[in-house]
Structure formats: structure tokens, C-alpha cells
Design an enzyme around this catalytic site. Structure first.
Site, mmCIF file in Angstrom:
data_model
loop_
_atom_site.group_PDB
_atom_site.id
_atom_site.type_symbol
_atom_site.label_atom_id
_atom_site.label_comp_id
_atom_site.label_asym_id
_atom_site.label_seq_id
_atom_site.Cartn_x
_atom_site.Cartn_y
_atom_site.Cartn_z
ATOM 1 N N ASP A 25 51.146 -2.706 149.797
ATOM 2 C CA ASP A 25 50.128 -2.847 150.864
ATOM 3 C C ASP A 25 50.454 -3.851 151.968
ATOM 4 O O ASP A 25 49.551 -4.541 152.464
ATOM 5 C CB ASP A 25 48.772 -3.223 150.237
ATOM 6 C CG ASP A 25 48.240 -2.147 149.296
ATOM 7 O OD1 ASP A 25 48.913 -1.125 149.119
ATOM 8 O OD2 ASP A 25 47.150 -2.351 148.725
ATOM 9 N N LYS A 130 47.328 4.938 148.375
ATOM 10 C CA LYS A 130 46.528 4.800 147.147
ATOM 11 C C LYS A 130 45.086 4.467 147.520
ATOM 12 O O LYS A 130 44.836 3.519 148.264
ATOM 13 C CB LYS A 130 47.134 3.729 146.230
ATOM 14 C CG LYS A 130 47.251 2.354 146.857
ATOM 15 C CD LYS A 130 47.834 1.393 145.841
ATOM 16 C CE LYS A 130 47.812 -0.037 146.293
ATOM 17 N NZ LYS A 130 46.519 -0.550 146.758
ATOM 18 N N CYS A 163 45.570 -6.068 144.584
ATOM 19 C CA CYS A 163 46.349 -4.837 144.418
ATOM 20 C C CYS A 163 47.678 -5.042 143.694
ATOM 21 O O CYS A 163 48.148 -4.150 142.990
ATOM 22 C CB CYS A 163 46.565 -4.174 145.773
ATOM 23 S SG CYS A 163 45.009 -3.517 146.437
HETATM 24 C C1 C5J Z 1 44.844 -5.438 148.374
HETATM 25 C C2 C5J Z 1 42.533 -5.915 148.822
HETATM 26 N N1 C5J Z 1 45.874 -4.748 148.869
HETATM 27 N N2 C5J Z 1 42.709 -7.222 148.654
HETATM 28 N N3 C5J Z 1 43.592 -5.067 148.768
HETATM 29 O O1 C5J Z 1 45.005 -6.370 147.627
HETATM 30 O O2 C5J Z 1 41.427 -5.472 149.056
#
Ligand code: C5J
Length: 224
Positions: A25, A130, A163
Site C-alpha cells: 500500500d 485488496k 495492513c
Molecule cells: C493501511 C490503513 N494500508 N492504515 N491502511 O495500513 O488504513
């Protein structure tokens, strides 16, 4: 033959023929101002700071010819794969699917949903969208990794305790040997990153191993 990587809680046995890097991400929505992370009131500069280390880690894998997988937290434009509870959560100034400075937040195809330029996927690298925090739910990635013969996953990306940790735990439950590169992951909260790194390696590596990029570089052989 495995390569022994100095790590916590003990050396990580990297299996070169069966290892992939997963970069979680590193998308504009979390890292740049005007994105989803910013709308939740977070200091996005903390996440931006790991871009150089993450780029160096990706470069190491590319030099070795080992697979690199990128993920994005991304929902369908009609939000059919985003539970209403997730949309409601957090009391942000903007919700998932609403329009911000970089398009609709956390929606596939929007400008903010793209991986930051410095870490852009190379031709042929797997990019998975995802809808969950973890990389396995509703993505089909386990079957693809199995088909590739991958048994070992090296993790980087954001955020450490959301994540990244969810994906590592999902991977651990599916039998992957997981290594987190601790200076190629970050959280909006220093104490959450610290706690996550500790809990991954605790109890004999209950979720996996952790090490800095320098140890991986040294063990694999940094370019001269
Ligand atoms: C991730 C989030 N990528 N913190 N998403 O950690 O909402």
C-alpha cells in the site's frame, strides 16, 4: 540453498528460489497530503520518509531477479466490495469513495490510489488491489503465490500495524515464512510501529522475523 539473514528473534533462512517481496500500500492515498490518511488527521510525512529505503529494497529484489508484488488498498467504484461498516468508520473529514484532492478515496483507478512514482511497479510485477487490510482476503494472491512456488515473503510498506501486520499474520497462517524489513515500513504512530515490530518477533517469531535492510543487503551481497 538458503541464505542466512541476521534477524530477530534468530537468523531468517531466506530461500532465494522461493522468495518474493511484498510492498504493502505505498499509494498516494496514504503517503501524500490530500489523501485518505491525511483526511483521518495523520502526519503523512512519517510514511513518506521510508520511500528511499523501500526503493532500495525493491532494487535489491530486481537485481536478484526475485519477484516483487505491490498491493493497493482499493475498492471497486461501486463500493460493492467495501462493507458499509468500513465506510462509516473513523469519522474522517472524507469517507471511502468520496472525492478528495486526488480523486475518490481508496477507489481503484483514481489518482490517489496509484503507487507513488518513486516506487512504481515495473513491467511484469504483480499489483493486487485488496479491499481489506490483509493481502489475502478477496484477492486470489495465495493461489498465484502457490503457482509460483513461493514459500517465503519479505514485507515492506504501510502502515506497520494495520495492513502490513494483517498481511503478515494472514501469510503466517497460510504457512509462509515472513520477514519484515523494519526500516522499510512505517506507521502514523511511532509507538504502534515499535510495538508491532516487537510483537512479530516475540515468542520465538510468533508471526515472523524482523531485520533492517542493511542486514539483508550484506547477506545477499550489496552491489559493489
Ligand atoms: C493501511 C490503513 N494500508 N492504515 N491502511 O495500513 O488504513
Amino acid at each position: 540453498m538458503t541464505i542466512e539473514i541476521p534477524a530477530q528473534p534468530y537468523p531468517y533462512p531466506l530461500d532465494p528460489a522461493h522468495t518474493a517481496l511484498v510492498v504493502i500500500d505505498m499509494q498516494r492515498d496514504f503517503i501524500e497530503k490530500g489523501g485518505f490518511g491525511d483526511s483521518l488527521g495523520n502526519d503523512v510525512a512519517r510514511l513518506e520518509a521510508i520511500i528511499p529505503t523501500t526503493a532500495a529494497l525493491i532494487a535489491l529484489f530486481r537485481r536478484q531477479g526475485w519477484p516483487v508484488i505491490h498491493t493497493r488498498e482499493a475498492h471497486k467504484p461501486d463500493l460493492s466490495n467495501c462493507p458499509p461498516s468500513k465506510i462509516r468508520r473513523g469519522n474522517p473529514t472524507l469517507h471511502i469513495g468520496e472525492t478528495g484532492a486526488m480523486g475518490r478515496l481508496l477507489i481503484a483507478g483514481e489518482p490517489g490510489n496509484q503507487i507513488v512514482d518513486a516506487l512504481a511497479p515495473a513491467e511484469g510485477e504483480i499489483v493486487i488491489d485488496k479491499p481489506g487490510k490483509g493481502m489475502f482476503w478477496d484477492t486470489g494472491i495465495h493461489e498465484r503465490l502457490q503457482a509460483m512456488g513461493i514459500t517465503h515473503l519479505v514485507f515492506a510498506g504501510v502502515t506497520t500495524e494495520v495492513c502490513v501486520q494483517t498481511s503478515m499474520r494472514e501469510a503466517n497462517d497460510r504457512g509462509y515464512e515472513c520477514l519484515l524489513i523494519e526500516d522499510a515500513t512505517e506507521s502514523y504512530f511511532a509507538e504502534f510501529k515499535h510495538a508491532t515490530v516487537k510483537m512479530i518477533a516475540a515468542q520465538g517469531g510468533i508471526v515472523g522475523w524482523v531485520t533492517p535492510l542493511s542486514e539483508l543487503d550484506r547477506a545477499v551481497g550489496a552491489p559493489g
